[in-house]
Design an enzyme around this catalytic site. Sequence first.
Site, PDB file in Angstrom:
ATOM      1  N   ASP A 206       0.843  -1.195   0.000  1.00 23.27           N
ATOM      2  CA  ASP A 206       0.000   0.000   0.000  1.00 23.27           C
ATOM      3  C   ASP A 206       0.877   1.244   0.000  1.00 23.27           C
ATOM      4  OD1 ASP A 206       0.819   0.408   2.629  1.00 23.27           O
ATOM      5  OD2 ASP A 206      -1.066  -0.263   3.512  1.00 23.27           O
ATOM      6  N   LEU A 207       0.237   2.374  -0.257  1.00 23.23           N
ATOM      7  CA  LEU A 207       0.976   3.624  -0.351  1.00 23.23           C
ATOM      8  C   LEU A 207       1.276   4.166   1.040  1.00 23.23           C
ATOM      9  CD1 LEU A 207      -0.473   3.328  -3.189  1.00 23.23           C
ATOM     10  CD2 LEU A 207      -0.292   5.813  -3.340  1.00 23.23           C
ATOM     11  N   ASP A 249      -6.095   2.197  -0.921  1.00 20.79           N
ATOM     12  CA  ASP A 249      -4.758   2.323  -1.494  1.00 20.79           C
ATOM     13  C   ASP A 249      -3.986   1.019  -1.325  1.00 20.79           C
ATOM     14  OD1 ASP A 249      -4.649   2.777   1.341  1.00 20.79           O
ATOM     15  OD2 ASP A 249      -2.604   3.534   1.110  1.00 20.79           O
TER      16      ASP A 249
END
Length: 329
Positions: A206-207, A249
Amino acid sequence: MDENSSARVFAAIDDESETNTDSIEVAALRESGMTQTYATGSFQGPGRSFPVEANIILIAHPDDRRLGSRIRLSRGASIEIGRDPEAEVCIAEVLSISRRHARLEYRGDHVTLEDLGSTNGTYLNGQLIRECARLRSGDRFQVAAVHFKFLHELDVEHAYYRAISELVNRDGLTEAFNKRNFDEVLERESARAVRYERLLSLILFDLDDFKGINDSYGHLCGDFVLKQVSNAARELLRPEQVLARIGGDEFAILSPETTADGARNLADKLRARIDELDYSYSGLEISVTCSFGVAEIGPTVNEGQALFAAADKALYVSKDGGRNRVSVA
């Protein structure tokens, strides 16, 4: 139907019929009211006439509303998209859309898309349009945070249900597979790997501080970043590897016939690729990194949910360790 009412081509969807992509059933869309007819154009050939329909399908919405809604545009007609109640396609609930945002017009044998001086712009296949653009069947266009797919075909019914079938399995924003599809593939591939003693690895990523990107630059910028990350991942994958967006995300890569070391190498290549990408947006320079967790099927991780849990735990190790890194379960 009188002239004024026929011009309002958007099929209004009640709150009760709003649906998430994961719950769409293709067969149930027939006669469901999610599509509304407003005349049809035709292609004139020697001695015969074929219907040529211009259809717009709503494929992504920030609240997953109205997915699969269908707008049919006839020859010589035009429609506007915006928050204005008088717009033929009124999407008042999405505040990033301008009151009069974009116009589609069926001119002769083609359809054009024009931005009407909107605040957040209109995008065609990911590119900001600055003048009237001609649409081709299969094009995707974005009006602020809402995404549409354009169909212009002789057999538009087949194309429409093919587009809806794709919507069931793919995320409308990033074009990665969605969580519903990922869950099915994860269970199937993990069962196969255990039964036949084959290799299978999972990468979760994920970001880093994606909320900060949304808060600082807006959700449209966040959407832009998610698409960039998804594109970067697809460029590195083999055909048999599955990329899915499983949360806001959060992404997953399921990699058959791959050891944990092989998956770690892939994750590190993707980590470096994401770190070096240019995320310039409206003149802003944005820094984007991702954290990764890797796990492999084996004696103590012998089914899909256990594989997911192991990769998820490794992802949190990367987060706790400073982010922008790869950890293996």
